[in-house]
Design an enzyme around this catalytic site. Structure first.
Site, short mmCIF file in Angstrom:
data_model
loop_
_atom_site.label_atom_id
_atom_site.label_comp_id
_atom_site.label_asym_id
_atom_site.label_seq_id
_atom_site.Cartn_x
_atom_site.Cartn_y
_atom_site.Cartn_z
N TYR A 184 19.73 35.54 -45.21
CA TYR A 184 20.16 36.24 -44.00
C TYR A 184 21.55 35.78 -43.54
CZ TYR A 184 15.10 37.21 -43.51
OH TYR A 184 13.79 37.58 -43.71
N LEU A 191 6.45 46.20 -37.13
CA LEU A 191 6.62 47.52 -36.52
C LEU A 191 7.08 48.56 -37.53
CD1 LEU A 191 8.29 46.40 -33.15
CD2 LEU A 191 5.86 46.79 -33.63
N ILE A 236 6.40 38.28 -36.54
CA ILE A 236 7.76 37.90 -36.14
C ILE A 236 8.59 39.16 -35.84
CG2 ILE A 236 8.00 35.62 -37.20
CD1 ILE A 236 9.08 37.09 -39.73
#
Length: 281
Positions: free
Chosen positions: A48, A185, A225
């Site tokens: 990341y 999500l 998370i």
């Protein structure tokens, strides 16, 4: 905050803040916001390129280090024993910490065996409080767990209402491996935010579709998370501990499972080629 006990007895928060696709420039501010609204677990990764932002935010937060649970992941370019070992030390430096609470192998490609042995040794040395894997399908997990001294304590995989990982969780349970969701999500895919089942359930409790989906995962025992760069959404995602879904609600949401990824299949040849193109990042 709910906690999950890992196979070695370490307690980790069941809910944390993920920084995937949070730019290095934004990361420190976002993590600071997340800590301020109450998150105590932060999930990052070498790939990341924002471990330093996480480390800066944590060190400036004024929160005792023992009260923050840091998760990072070794990228495939650092696989193999020696490279993985060095990369763990580099992650410690970037995160400004003497230990990482949970370190995972990010993908099941390249020399995962050598890399996992490096995790085991760093764990024994006290540099890591827990170790595990990410994106390991059942065959990958059985292989690594059966051939290493320490079975993965966590497996972070795509898990959401449309891909519930039911069969995979059965295999994880055999090895004492806890499931951790990335993409809880579904990144909004498959018309997630307008799903009528989730919306109708949310209306009963005055909760959003996202809150219902996250609450469902929590009640299933999944570690989550969710990520947002907006402090208001961070707070909304965290505000799921003042209601509970009924058995009927849970059963209705279970029917949404397609048993398929909304992103990519790690057994697909083209997906494997894609990751091979990233092995030198």
């Amino acid at each position: 905050m709910n906690t999950i006990k890992l196979s070695n007895g370490v307690e980790m928060p069941q809910m944390g803040y993920g920084v995937y696709q949070v730019t290095p420039a934004e990361c420190e501010r976002c993590v600071s916001d997340a800590l301020n609204v109450g998150y105590r677990m932060i999930d990052t990764a070498q790939a990341y390129y924002n471990e330093e932002g996480v480390g800066n935010a944590v060190s400036k937060s004024g929160i005792d280090r023992k009260d923050i649970f840091l998760v990072s992941k070794v990228w495939i370019s650092n696989y193999g024993y020696e490279k993985a070992k060095a990369s763990i030390d580099e992650s410690l430096r970037k995160l400004k910490t003497d230990y990482i609470d949970l370190m995972l192998l990010h993908q099941p490609f390249c020399d995962r065996y050598g890399a996992y042995r490096a995790l085991q040794d760093a764990y024994k040395e006290g540099k890591l409080r827990a170790i595990g894997v990410s994106n390991f399908y059942p065959d990958h997990l059985v292989d690594i767990a059966s051939n290493m001294e320490i079975a993965p304590m966590v497996n972070q995989v795509e898990t959401h209402v449309f891909d519930q990982q039911i069969e995979a969780q059965k295999i994880m349970a055999e090895f004492g491996t806890r499931i951790m969701s990335w993409g809880p999500l579904a990144e909004g895919r498959n018309n997630f935010f307008t799903n009528p089942v989730l919306a109708n359930i949310g209306a009963k409790y005055g909760k959003s579709v996202a809150q219902v989906a996250l609450r469902w995962l929590i009640q299933c025992g999944v570690i989550i998370i969710p990520k947002s760069t907006h402090i208001e959404r961070m707070q909304e995602n965290l505000d799921i501990f003042d209601f509970a879904l009924t058995d009927e609600d849970m059963a209705s949401i279970a029917t949404l499972d397609t048993g398929k990824s909304l992103f990519f299949d790690h057994h697909d040849g083209e997906t494997a080629k894609l990751f091979m193109s990233w092995r030198n990042l």
